[in-house]
Design a protein around this motif. Structure first.
Motif, PDB file in Angstrom:
ATOM      1  N   ASN A 249      30.992  44.459  63.099  1.00  0.00           N
ATOM      2  CA  ASN A 249      29.995  44.897  64.068  1.00  0.00           C
ATOM      3  C   ASN A 249      30.694  45.577  65.247  1.00  0.00           C
ATOM      4  O   ASN A 249      31.196  44.905  66.146  1.00  0.00           O
ATOM      5  CB  ASN A 249      29.168  43.712  64.560  1.00  0.00           C
ATOM      6  CG  ASN A 249      28.096  44.124  65.555  1.00  0.00           C
ATOM      7  OD1 ASN A 249      27.991  45.277  65.935  1.00  0.00           O
ATOM      8  ND2 ASN A 249      27.295  43.167  65.986  1.00  0.00           N
TER       9      ASN A 249
ATOM     10  N   MET B 153      21.714  40.763  60.231  1.00  0.00           N
ATOM     11  CA  MET B 153      23.050  40.262  60.574  1.00  0.00           C
ATOM     12  C   MET B 153      24.029  40.384  59.425  1.00  0.00           C
ATOM     13  O   MET B 153      25.228  40.135  59.597  1.00  0.00           O
ATOM     14  CB  MET B 153      22.972  38.805  61.027  1.00  0.00           C
ATOM     15  CG  MET B 153      22.343  38.606  62.392  1.00  0.00           C
ATOM     16  SD  MET B 153      22.270  36.863  62.882  1.00  0.00           S
ATOM     17  CE  MET B 153      24.029  36.490  63.024  1.00  0.00           C
TER      18      MET B 153
ATOM     19  N   SER C 100      21.001  29.644  69.449  1.00  0.00           N
ATOM     20  CA  SER C 100      21.469  30.720  68.556  1.00  0.00           C
ATOM     21  C   SER C 100      22.923  30.559  68.154  1.00  0.00           C
ATOM     22  O   SER C 100      23.470  31.430  67.466  1.00  0.00           O
ATOM     23  CB  SER C 100      21.278  32.081  69.246  1.00  0.00           C
ATOM     24  OG  SER C 100      19.931  32.281  69.585  1.00  0.00           O
TER      25      SER C 100
ATOM     26  N   SER D 112      28.191  35.036  62.091  1.00  0.00           N
ATOM     27  CA  SER D 112      28.067  36.485  62.273  1.00  0.00           C
ATOM     28  C   SER D 112      29.390  37.197  61.991  1.00  0.00           C
ATOM     29  O   SER D 112      30.462  36.598  61.999  1.00  0.00           O
ATOM     30  CB  SER D 112      27.606  36.793  63.697  1.00  0.00           C
ATOM     31  OG  SER D 112      28.574  36.401  64.644  1.00  0.00           O
TER      32      SER D 112
ATOM     33  N   VAL E 244      22.815  39.414  70.008  1.00  0.00           N
ATOM     34  CA  VAL E 244      23.689  38.362  69.486  1.00  0.00           C
ATOM     35  C   VAL E 244      23.600  37.118  70.360  1.00  0.00           C
ATOM     36  O   VAL E 244      23.613  35.981  69.874  1.00  0.00           O
ATOM     37  CB  VAL E 244      25.143  38.869  69.395  1.00  0.00           C
ATOM     38  CG1 VAL E 244      26.101  37.743  69.067  1.00  0.00           C
ATOM     39  CG2 VAL E 244      25.260  39.976  68.342  1.00  0.00           C
TER      40      VAL E 244
ATOM     41  N   LYS F 236      23.809  30.972  64.505  1.00  0.00           N
ATOM     42  CA  LYS F 236      23.810  32.348  64.010  1.00  0.00           C
ATOM     43  C   LYS F 236      25.150  33.033  64.309  1.00  0.00           C
ATOM     44  O   LYS F 236      25.731  33.700  63.458  1.00  0.00           O
ATOM     45  CB  LYS F 236      22.666  33.151  64.631  1.00  0.00           C
ATOM     46  CG  LYS F 236      21.280  32.777  64.163  1.00  0.00           C
ATOM     47  CD  LYS F 236      20.247  33.751  64.737  1.00  0.00           C
ATOM     48  CE  LYS F 236      18.851  33.416  64.276  1.00  0.00           C
ATOM     49  NZ  LYS F 236      17.852  34.393  64.787  1.00  0.00           N
ATOM     50  N   ARG F 237      25.606  32.864  65.544  1.00  0.00           N
ATOM     51  CA  ARG F 237      26.879  33.486  65.916  1.00  0.00           C
ATOM     52  C   ARG F 237      28.032  32.939  65.091  1.00  0.00           C
ATOM     53  O   ARG F 237      28.984  33.659  64.787  1.00  0.00           O
ATOM     54  CB  ARG F 237      27.144  33.290  67.413  1.00  0.00           C
ATOM     55  CG  ARG F 237      26.263  34.135  68.300  1.00  0.00           C
ATOM     56  CD  ARG F 237      26.719  34.085  69.743  1.00  0.00           C
ATOM     57  NE  ARG F 237      26.471  32.784  70.348  1.00  0.00           N
ATOM     58  CZ  ARG F 237      25.332  32.422  70.904  1.00  0.00           C
ATOM     59  NH1 ARG F 237      24.303  33.249  70.925  1.00  0.00           N
ATOM     60  NH2 ARG F 237      25.195  31.231  71.455  1.00  0.00           N
TER      61      ARG F 237
ATOM     62  N   GLY G 264      23.986  44.667  65.611  1.00  0.00           N
ATOM     63  CA  GLY G 264      23.413  43.919  66.727  1.00  0.00           C
ATOM     64  C   GLY G 264      24.260  44.019  67.978  1.00  0.00           C
ATOM     65  O   GLY G 264      25.469  43.791  67.941  1.00  0.00           O
TER      66      GLY G 264
ATOM     67  N   LYS H 215      29.351  44.502  68.952  1.00  0.00           N
ATOM     68  CA  LYS H 215      29.043  43.086  69.147  1.00  0.00           C
ATOM     69  C   LYS H 215      29.236  42.628  70.588  1.00  0.00           C
ATOM     70  O   LYS H 215      28.575  41.691  71.042  1.00  0.00           O
ATOM     71  CB  LYS H 215      29.918  42.253  68.211  1.00  0.00           C
ATOM     72  CG  LYS H 215      29.612  40.760  68.221  1.00  0.00           C
ATOM     73  CD  LYS H 215      30.456  40.016  67.196  1.00  0.00           C
ATOM     74  CE  LYS H 215      30.120  38.537  67.172  1.00  0.00           C
ATOM     75  NZ  LYS H 215      30.923  37.806  66.152  1.00  0.00           N
TER      76      LYS H 215
ATOM     77  N   LYS I 229      25.327  42.902  72.022  1.00  0.00           N
ATOM     78  CA  LYS I 229      25.647  41.597  72.598  1.00  0.00           C
ATOM     79  C   LYS I 229      24.412  40.872  73.126  1.00  0.00           C
ATOM     80  O   LYS I 229      24.339  39.637  73.062  1.00  0.00           O
ATOM     81  CB  LYS I 229      26.685  41.748  73.715  1.00  0.00           C
ATOM     82  CG  LYS I 229      27.235  40.418  74.239  1.00  0.00           C
ATOM     83  CD  LYS I 229      28.379  40.623  75.212  1.00  0.00           C
ATOM     84  CE  LYS I 229      28.994  39.295  75.647  1.00  0.00           C
ATOM     85  NZ  LYS I 229      30.170  39.485  76.533  1.00  0.00           N
TER      86      LYS I 229
END
Length: 562
Positions: free
Chosen positions: A429, A424, A528, A535, A413, A531-532, A408, A432, A410
């Motif tokens: 990554n 993910m 989000s 990650s 992300v 999620k980060r 993914g 990223k 930036k």
């Protein structure tokens, strides 16, 4: 070469410094000590007076909370003391490491000479911004003076201490003749110019020559880029070492009528920001694998631009024989994607596996049918595809011991345009911190450029059609990224304002973007965060990368209303 002053004091007219721009590994105390010993041996062969290594070299940097573990600190100190004994017969050795004093712990620079610790300089200014938490980890000490080495007084401001005038001024006023600045300074785009400007200020203020010594190598998300240099009074560069390479060089300082100056030596011109960014992504992955013990990697190869770039970075970092690309098609995967993914893998020379997900998806759909009865297909069904791919890729990772790379960029992300526990999934990554618009340009740069540090082939390794076709997740018929997001040039420009500049919605509007787009992107950015938080780490290219540079609460009801 010696002379006598009017006061009858013997003085040396030449001071030889060996600078060791090396790559430590966090926690590898014995390995780091061995690197220091090898540099000292090289300096001794060159007749050096002092061999210098970077900040916190014995422990590696940044060690984060590992550095406050007493057993680790004590082991590091023992390693330094053993190094002093091993390096008794020859030049002084300066090395960074932790120094406990009662209840305090210092980020310190040790001078080892004559079989013992001859002097210790404690870091005064403790950075507490971006990726740094040194106020939390270390104690501040009083300002200190220079260290006498073979008759020359050497000031040793540690990293941040040379970014402000106070420490250097104190060392100059207490007799420093030469400045040696050990650093653990991580890369962000165009940072070298910032460092250079800071050191010019210190040289001009003090009138002293300065050796800026930075470490090199990857540690988690950070890459230390080296680029060490020596600057004479009046801000003239005498030495400039390469970026991203381990190198040891010896510099002679000579005393003249106007004081000490460094003789000209190695001078390497640094590449532009595009090449440096790419080198960071390659070195970050290479060192992450080497230092964690992974020899091979795999990734899902979609036929899109992100996975193509990640595959290329992986091949350049590890070699094609250590990279597996896996195409996991569904009924929504286009013929172009099938052709492009295979063409890119073949151009790179790495393994390419074809694993359709149709049967697995049918089984999951059947399993969930009683629970989904009466509902319409939506995002849940789309994400099943992504999560099934993640499951299959992790199965390959477990079976063959290959670390899974996630792909993914930036932009994705930032706004959560990715499936948690799906695409993910992965251990690292490389892209990223690279916005989508820079992904396209980086692909073009790599197709047009090849360097000796790249293990992959030269030429067009990423087919042009991958770069030019409209991006799509291909989780439903005729899907395009622009169905869910503003076009990437608009999205990235808004994200640059909101994330990299910490700007407001009103700043986006003032820059010519619609309030509706800015509000929408802001909303996606905040929701989000969870999620980060989960990650994979990735190479840091800017000083507003997602991880330590930017720390936001997951639960957050505030919104800028513009």
């Amino acid at each position: 070469m010696w002379r006598t002053t009017t006061k009858g004091r013997a003085m040396t007219d030449r001071f030889r410094l060996t600078m060791a721009q090396l790559n430590p590994t966090v926690g590898d105390l014995a390995g780091n000590a061995a690197k220091a010993r090898a540099a000292w041996e090289e300096g001794r062969a060159q007749g050096a007076d002092l061999v210098a290594l970077p900040e916190m070299f014995i422990t590696g940097y940044q060690a984060q909370d590992l550095i406050v573990k007493p057993a680790f600190v004590n082991a590091a100190v023992r390693e330094i003391e053993a190094l002093a004994k091993a390096c008794a017969d020859g030049p002084a050795l300066a090395i960074g490491g932790p120094c406990p004093e009662g209840a305090k712990l210092h980020n310190s620079y040790y001078v080892l000479q004559g079989g013992k610790v001859a002097a210790v300089t404690h870091k005064y200014f403790l950075p507490n911004f971006n990726v740094f938490d040194e106020v939390r980890l270390f104690s501040r000490d009083q300002l200190q003076g220079p260290v006498s080495i073979n008759g020359v007084r050497v000031g040793m401001p540690v990293c941040e201490d040379a970014w402000y005038p106070d420490v250097v001024e104190a060392m100059e006023e207490s007799g420093a003749e030469i400045l040696v600045v050990p650093n653990g300074s991580p890369y962000f785009r165009n940072k070298y110019e910032t460092r250079l400007n800071k050191m010019i200020a210190r040289v001009v203020e003090s009138g002293l020559p300065l050796a800026y010594l930075n470490m090199v190598g990857g540690q988690d998300d950070q890459v230390f880029d080296g680029g060490s240099f020596v600057m004479n009074p009046r801000a003239r560069l005498a030495v400039q070492l390469p970026v991203f390479e381990e190198v040891t060089t010896t510099v002679d300082f000579v005393r003249g009528d106007e004081g000490w100056t460094a003789e000209e030596g190695t001078f390497v011109t640094h590449p532009d920001a595009w090449e440096q960014d790419y080198n960071v992504m390659v070195l970050a992955l290479r060192d992450y694998c080497r230092k964690t013990g992974f020899g091979k990697v795999l990734l899902g190869m979609s036929g899109g631009v992100d996975s193509a770039l990640v595959a290329t970075i992986a091949v350049d970092a590890l070699g094609a024989e250590n990279v597996r690309c896996v195409m996991l098609p569904s009924e929504y995967t286009s013929e172009h994607s099938l052709e492009d993914a295979k063409a890119c893998a073949n151009a790179l020379g790495c393994r390419y596996d074809f694993v359709p997900i149709g049967k697995g998806r049918d089984a999951i759909t059947e399993t969930l049918a009683p629970l989904f009865e009466g509902t319409q297909p939506d995002l849940a069904e789309e994400n099943i595809q992504s999560r099934l791919r993640g499951l299959l890729l992790m199965a390959l990772s477990n079976k063959f011991g290959e670390m899974l790379l996630t792909t993914g960029n930036k932009s994705e992300v930032a706004v959560g345009y990715a499936t948690i526990y799906g695409d993910m999934a992965g251990g690292y990554n490389p892209i990223k911190d690279l916005y989508k618009t820079r992904v396209f340009e980086t692909c073009r740069w790599r197709n047009a450029n090849h360097r000796g540090w790249m293990k992959g082939p030269e030429g067009e390794v990423i087919p042009e059609r991958i770069i030019t076709k409209p991006p799509s997740a291909e989780l439903r018929a005729d899907q395009k990224d622009s169905d869910s997001l503003p076009d990437y040039p608009v999205l990235d420009a808004i994200l640059d304002i909101l994330v990299d500049q910490d700007g407001a919605v009103s700043d986006c509007v003032a820059a010519g973007y619609s309030r509706e787009d800015a509000m929408r992107v802001q909303h996606l950015l905040y929701i989000s965060e969870y999620k980060r938080f989960q990650s994979a780490p990735g190479a840091r290219l800017t000083n507003r990368a997602f991880w330590l540079d930017r720390r936001y609460p997951i639960v957050n009801r505030w919104r800028d209303e513009g």
